[in-house]
Motif scaffolding. Structure first.
Motif, PDB file in Angstrom:
ATOM      1  N   GLU A  33       0.821  -1.214   0.000  1.00  0.00           N
ATOM      2  CA  GLU A  33       0.000   0.000   0.000  1.00  0.00           C
ATOM      3  C   GLU A  33       0.855   1.265   0.000  1.00  0.00           C
ATOM      4  OE1 GLU A  33      -3.242   0.083  -0.672  1.00  0.00           O
ATOM      5  OE2 GLU A  33      -3.027  -2.077  -0.878  1.00  0.00           O
ATOM      6  N   ILE A  36       2.446   1.659  -3.557  1.00  0.00           N
ATOM      7  CA  ILE A  36       1.448   2.104  -4.529  1.00  0.00           C
ATOM      8  C   ILE A  36       1.165   3.595  -4.341  1.00  0.00           C
ATOM      9  CG2 ILE A  36      -0.994   1.934  -5.198  1.00  0.00           C
ATOM     10  CD1 ILE A  36      -0.759  -1.124  -4.679  1.00  0.00           C
ATOM     11  N   ASN A  40       1.889   6.553  -7.144  1.00  0.00           N
ATOM     12  CA  ASN A  40       0.817   7.384  -7.691  1.00  0.00           C
ATOM     13  C   ASN A  40       0.941   8.858  -7.307  1.00  0.00           C
ATOM     14  OD1 ASN A  40      -0.296   5.293  -9.140  1.00  0.00           O
ATOM     15  ND2 ASN A  40      -1.717   4.726  -7.510  1.00  0.00           N
ATOM     16  N   ALA A  65      -3.779  -6.908 -10.261  1.00  0.00           N
ATOM     17  CA  ALA A  65      -4.533  -5.955  -9.439  1.00  0.00           C
ATOM     18  C   ALA A  65      -3.645  -4.779  -9.022  1.00  0.00           C
ATOM     19  CB  ALA A  65      -5.110  -6.658  -8.208  1.00  0.00           C
ATOM     20  N   ILE A  66      -2.381  -5.062  -8.672  1.00  0.00           N
ATOM     21  CA  ILE A  66      -1.455  -3.987  -8.308  1.00  0.00           C
ATOM     22  C   ILE A  66      -1.162  -3.123  -9.532  1.00  0.00           C
ATOM     23  CG2 ILE A  66       0.939  -3.476  -7.629  1.00  0.00           C
ATOM     24  CD1 ILE A  66       0.710  -5.956  -5.736  1.00  0.00           C
ATOM     25  N   ARG A  69      -3.707  -0.583 -10.369  1.00  0.00           N
ATOM     26  CA  ARG A  69      -3.803   0.565  -9.456  1.00  0.00           C
ATOM     27  C   ARG A  69      -2.695   1.594  -9.665  1.00  0.00           C
ATOM     28  NH1 ARG A  69      -3.980  -1.636  -3.553  1.00  0.00           N
ATOM     29  NH2 ARG A  69      -4.201   0.597  -3.141  1.00  0.00           N
ATOM     30  N   ASN A  71      -0.458   4.303 -11.655  1.00  0.00           N
ATOM     31  CA  ASN A  71      -0.562   5.276 -12.743  1.00  0.00           C
ATOM     32  C   ASN A  71       0.506   5.024 -13.806  1.00  0.00           C
ATOM     33  OD1 ASN A  71      -2.656   6.622 -11.482  1.00  0.00           O
ATOM     34  ND2 ASN A  71      -1.347   8.215 -10.615  1.00  0.00           N
TER      35      ASN A  71
END
Length: 170
Positions: A33, A36, A40, A65-66, A69, A71
């Protein structure tokens, strides 16, 4: 105009990398988390990111899935931990482009996972990962492993500022 970024060695899902590299995370979920969010915060939707290997230890569904997420348009240069999976596997997971080999970027920068042999007479800069918190001496090597950049992709502009003498900026 889109910006270009470089990063390597996220090791998503790799529990032991937290201890191996003294990463400041209590769990793989916290690491995921945080990384990510940092990606972003730096990278916009239209930006380009070259990931220089060792992206994920997770299955295709979780890796996808990662990637979904994160950009930007993402290119993977496969690292030693990525090579157990095919180029097609990585494309299916969500990378727009995947190379099994180093590539030349901007006519001057060699992008690779492992540092490449460079002597002082070679007019190139090797942007690489693989060695995590270590660093090669000299202006011909630029380590973009997450440990050097607070887990955040580093912009091409920042790399050029650090490796190209100031009178050559233009």
């Amino acid at each position: 105009m889109a910006d270009v970024f470089f990063i390597s060695d996220h090791h998503f899902g790799h529990k032991h990398i937290i201890d191996f590299e003294s990463r400041p995370f209590g769990s793989t979920e916290e690491m995921t988390e945080t990384m990510i969010a940092k990606w972003n915060a730096a990278v916009g939707k239209d930006d380009v990111v070259f990931h220089l290997g060792d992206f994920s230890f997770l299955n295709k569904e979780k890796t996808s899935a990662i990637l979904g997420r994160l950009n930007g348009t993402k290119t993977l240069i496969m690292g030693n931990h990525d090579r157990g999976r095919s180029r097609t596997w990585w494309l299916d997971a969500g990378f727009e482009q995947v190379s099994e080999y180093p590539i030349v970027y901007g006519g001057f920068f060699l992008l690779s996972h492992e540092p490449m042999y460079m002597n002082k007479h070679m007019p190139y800069v090797n942007i690489h990962g693989h060695i995590h918190g270590q660093k090669y001496e000299g202006n011909q090597y630029f380590n973009v492993s997450v440990e050097h950049w607070d887990y955040t992709p580093v912009s091409f502009g920042e790399i050029k500022k650090r490796v190209v003498p100031s009178e050559e900026h233009g």
